[in-house]
Scaffold this motif. Structure first.
Motif, PDB file in Angstrom:
ATOM      1  N   LEU A  72      17.745  10.848   0.648  1.00 26.73           N
ATOM      2  CA  LEU A  72      17.242   9.803  -0.637  1.00 26.73           C
ATOM      3  C   LEU A  72      17.205   7.956  -0.583  1.00 26.73           C
ATOM      4  CD1 LEU A  72      15.686  10.345  -3.363  1.00 26.73           C
ATOM      5  CD2 LEU A  72      17.985  10.672  -4.405  1.00 26.73           C
ATOM      6  N   ALA A  73      15.945   7.516  -0.758  1.00 27.67           N
ATOM      7  CA  ALA A  73      16.686   6.396  -0.902  1.00 27.67           C
ATOM      8  C   ALA A  73      15.486   5.818  -2.748  1.00 27.67           C
ATOM      9  CB  ALA A  73      15.707   5.488  -0.697  1.00 27.67           C
ATOM     10  N   LEU A  74      16.316   5.522  -3.515  1.00 31.59           N
ATOM     11  CA  LEU A  74      16.143   4.543  -5.087  1.00 31.59           C
ATOM     12  C   LEU A  74      16.088   3.730  -5.085  1.00 31.59           C
ATOM     13  CD1 LEU A  74      18.490   7.358  -6.906  1.00 31.59           C
ATOM     14  CD2 LEU A  74      16.005   7.770  -6.307  1.00 31.59           C
ATOM     15  N   GLY A  75      15.053   3.184  -6.147  1.00 30.24           N
ATOM     16  CA  GLY A  75      14.688   1.799  -6.347  1.00 30.24           C
ATOM     17  C   GLY A  75      13.706   1.540  -7.342  1.00 30.24           C
ATOM     18  N   VAL A  76      13.564  -0.203  -7.842  1.00 33.89           N
ATOM     19  CA  VAL A  76      12.613  -0.150  -9.000  1.00 33.89           C
ATOM     20  C   VAL A  76      11.621  -0.634  -8.258  1.00 33.89           C
ATOM     21  CG1 VAL A  76      11.822  -1.153 -10.569  1.00 33.89           C
ATOM     22  CG2 VAL A  76      13.877  -0.040 -10.942  1.00 33.89           C
ATOM     23  N   HIS A  77      10.617  -0.389  -7.337  1.00 32.45           N
ATOM     24  CA  HIS A  77       9.527  -0.911  -7.109  1.00 32.45           C
ATOM     25  C   HIS A  77       8.662  -2.339  -7.321  1.00 32.45           C
ATOM     26  CE1 HIS A  77       6.058  -1.510  -4.420  1.00 32.45           C
ATOM     27  NE2 HIS A  77       5.900  -1.014  -4.206  1.00 32.45           N
ATOM     28  N   PRO A  78       8.646  -3.365  -6.924  1.00 34.02           N
ATOM     29  CA  PRO A  78       8.737  -4.455  -7.054  1.00 34.02           C
ATOM     30  C   PRO A  78       7.231  -4.339  -8.232  1.00 34.02           C
ATOM     31  CG  PRO A  78       8.859  -5.207  -4.995  1.00 34.02           C
ATOM     32  CD  PRO A  78       9.206  -3.623  -4.906  1.00 34.02           C
ATOM     33  N   ASP A  79       6.516  -3.606  -7.336  1.00 36.28           N
ATOM     34  CA  ASP A  79       5.224  -3.177  -8.283  1.00 36.28           C
ATOM     35  C   ASP A  79       5.516  -3.158  -9.884  1.00 36.28           C
ATOM     36  OD1 ASP A  79       3.540  -4.789  -6.757  1.00 36.28           O
ATOM     37  OD2 ASP A  79       2.610  -2.609  -5.762  1.00 36.28           O
ATOM     38  N   LYS A  80       6.501  -1.719 -10.192  1.00 38.21           N
ATOM     39  CA  LYS A  80       6.685  -1.349 -11.447  1.00 38.21           C
ATOM     40  C   LYS A  80       8.172  -1.969 -12.067  1.00 38.21           C
ATOM     41  CE  LYS A  80       4.405   1.771  -9.906  1.00 38.21           C
ATOM     42  NZ  LYS A  80       3.257   2.480 -10.273  1.00 38.21           N
ATOM     43  N   CYS A  81       8.423  -2.930 -11.518  1.00 38.10           N
ATOM     44  CA  CYS A  81       9.646  -4.173 -12.587  1.00 38.10           C
ATOM     45  C   CYS A  81       9.050  -4.517 -14.243  1.00 38.10           C
ATOM     46  CB  CYS A  81      10.088  -5.519 -11.616  1.00 38.10           C
ATOM     47  SG  CYS A  81      10.924  -4.866  -9.951  1.00 38.10           S
ATOM     48  N   THR A  82       7.704  -5.159 -14.719  1.00 35.62           N
ATOM     49  CA  THR A  82       7.417  -5.441 -15.453  1.00 35.62           C
ATOM     50  C   THR A  82       7.052  -4.152 -16.154  1.00 35.62           C
ATOM     51  OG1 THR A  82       5.075  -5.697 -14.849  1.00 35.62           O
ATOM     52  CG2 THR A  82       6.445  -7.691 -14.564  1.00 35.62           C
ATOM     53  N   LYS A  83       6.541  -2.631 -15.908  1.00 38.35           N
ATOM     54  CA  LYS A  83       6.464  -1.454 -16.482  1.00 38.35           C
ATOM     55  C   LYS A  83       7.613  -0.564 -16.761  1.00 38.35           C
ATOM     56  CE  LYS A  83       2.175  -1.230 -14.645  1.00 38.35           C
ATOM     57  NZ  LYS A  83       1.674  -1.802 -13.275  1.00 38.35           N
ATOM     58  N   THR A  84       9.324  -1.211 -16.100  1.00 40.97           N
ATOM     59  CA  THR A  84      10.526  -0.450 -16.240  1.00 40.97           C
ATOM     60  C   THR A  84      11.336  -1.350 -17.405  1.00 40.97           C
ATOM     61  OG1 THR A  84       9.822   0.462 -13.750  1.00 40.97           O
ATOM     62  CG2 THR A  84      12.362   0.297 -15.109  1.00 40.97           C
ATOM     63  N   SER A  85      12.043  -0.500 -17.990  1.00 43.81           N
ATOM     64  CA  SER A  85      12.621  -1.271 -19.505  1.00 43.81           C
ATOM     65  C   SER A  85      13.975  -1.821 -18.360  1.00 43.81           C
ATOM     66  CB  SER A  85      13.175  -0.725 -20.030  1.00 43.81           C
ATOM     67  OG  SER A  85      14.198  -0.976 -20.834  1.00 43.81           O
ATOM     68  N   TRP A  86      14.093  -3.173 -18.940  1.00 46.20           N
ATOM     69  CA  TRP A  86      15.562  -3.529 -18.033  1.00 46.20           C
ATOM     70  C   TRP A  86      16.856  -2.946 -18.451  1.00 46.20           C
ATOM     71  CZ3 TRP A  86      17.215  -6.610 -13.953  1.00 46.20           C
ATOM     72  CH2 TRP A  86      18.585  -6.786 -13.890  1.00 46.20           C
ATOM     73  N   SER A  87      16.829  -2.088 -19.844  1.00 51.07           N
ATOM     74  CA  SER A  87      18.188  -1.468 -19.807  1.00 51.07           C
ATOM     75  C   SER A  87      18.006   0.209 -18.911  1.00 51.07           C
ATOM     76  CB  SER A  87      17.968  -0.501 -21.380  1.00 51.07           C
ATOM     77  OG  SER A  87      16.312  -0.081 -21.266  1.00 51.07           O
ATOM     78  N   ASN A  88      17.090   0.269 -18.064  1.00 49.63           N
ATOM     79  CA  ASN A  88      17.069   1.474 -17.717  1.00 49.63           C
ATOM     80  C   ASN A  88      17.694   1.202 -16.030  1.00 49.63           C
ATOM     81  OD1 ASN A  88      15.007   3.197 -19.122  1.00 49.63           O
ATOM     82  ND2 ASN A  88      13.235   2.342 -17.774  1.00 49.63           N
ATOM     83  N   ARG A  89      18.526   0.015 -16.076  1.00 47.12           N
ATOM     84  CA  ARG A  89      19.318  -0.436 -14.824  1.00 47.12           C
ATOM     85  C   ARG A  89      20.308   0.660 -14.905  1.00 47.12           C
ATOM     86  NH1 ARG A  89      20.022  -4.188 -18.331  1.00 47.12           N
ATOM     87  NH2 ARG A  89      22.191  -4.667 -18.909  1.00 47.12           N
TER      88      ARG A  89
END
Length: 190
Positions: A76-93
């Motif tokens: 498994l590799a986990l992360g936030v894809h660049p295309d999803k950055c504006t759709k992912t709340s910053w609090s989800n970090r």
């Protein structure tokens, strides 16, 4: 021995039966199967493991389910894809960090920058913010990165150079540039 360094088998397209390509006797053939039969075929072809890379924060649970069903095959590799950055709340970090800390992962990613859709200033800022966060998260866990970089090499390389002391290598998976640019990634451990 072959490792599939980047796949998305937790995607809904791989639920149930689906067509896939198989290389047999010097040519490709289309076969129908499911995830289990495909894994069997891949293992017969000496593909010993497969890295399931994150594409969307809201799909992490699907990835974890896949990994738990096939723990001897998928990594498994986990992360936030660049295309999803504006759709992912910053609090989800914080939640991403929890997932990383509480699961057996081998890389952070997909992460990076993607400017191919002529994105606006806000989107670039959010992509850079998530990218830098994930760089630090990878360093915290001594993990490599799976880079997704499209039409943004200048900014990605600048960020990587500024963080070169905390990089742990990785794969430049989405790459659409020239040899000189590739050489710069290679020199940074990708």
């Amino acid at each position: 021995m072959i490792i599939d360094s980047h796949a998305h088998y937790s995607h809904k397209l791989y639920q149930g039966e689906y067509p896939y390509a198989c290389y047999e006797d010097g040519s490709f053939d289309a076969q129908m199967g499911n995830i289990s039969s495909m894994i069997d075929m891949m293992q017969q072809k000496h593909i010993v493991t497969c890295i399931e890379a994150a594409t969307s924060f809201d799909k992490i649970e699907d990835q974890l389910a896949l990994i738990s069903k096939y723990p001897d095959y998928f990594r498994l590799a986990l992360g936030v894809h660049p295309d999803k950055c504006t759709k992912t709340s910053w609090s989800n970090r914080k939640k991403l960090k929890e997932y990383v800390n509480n699961n057996d992962i081998i890389a952070i990613g997909e992460t990076g920058l993607d400017y191919h859709n002529k994105i606006g200033f806000f989107c670039k800022i959010m992509q850079k913010r998530w990218f830098k966060y994930q760089l630090r998260l990878a360093h915290h866990k001594n993990l490599p990165l799976i880079l997704h970089t499209r039409m943004a090499d200048y900014d990605v390389l600048r960020i990587l150079r500024r963080h070169s002391a905390i990089l742990h290598g990785g794969v430049a998976h989405c790459f659409v540039s020239d040899y000189q640019t590739a050489r710069q990634y290679i020199d940074l451990g990708y």
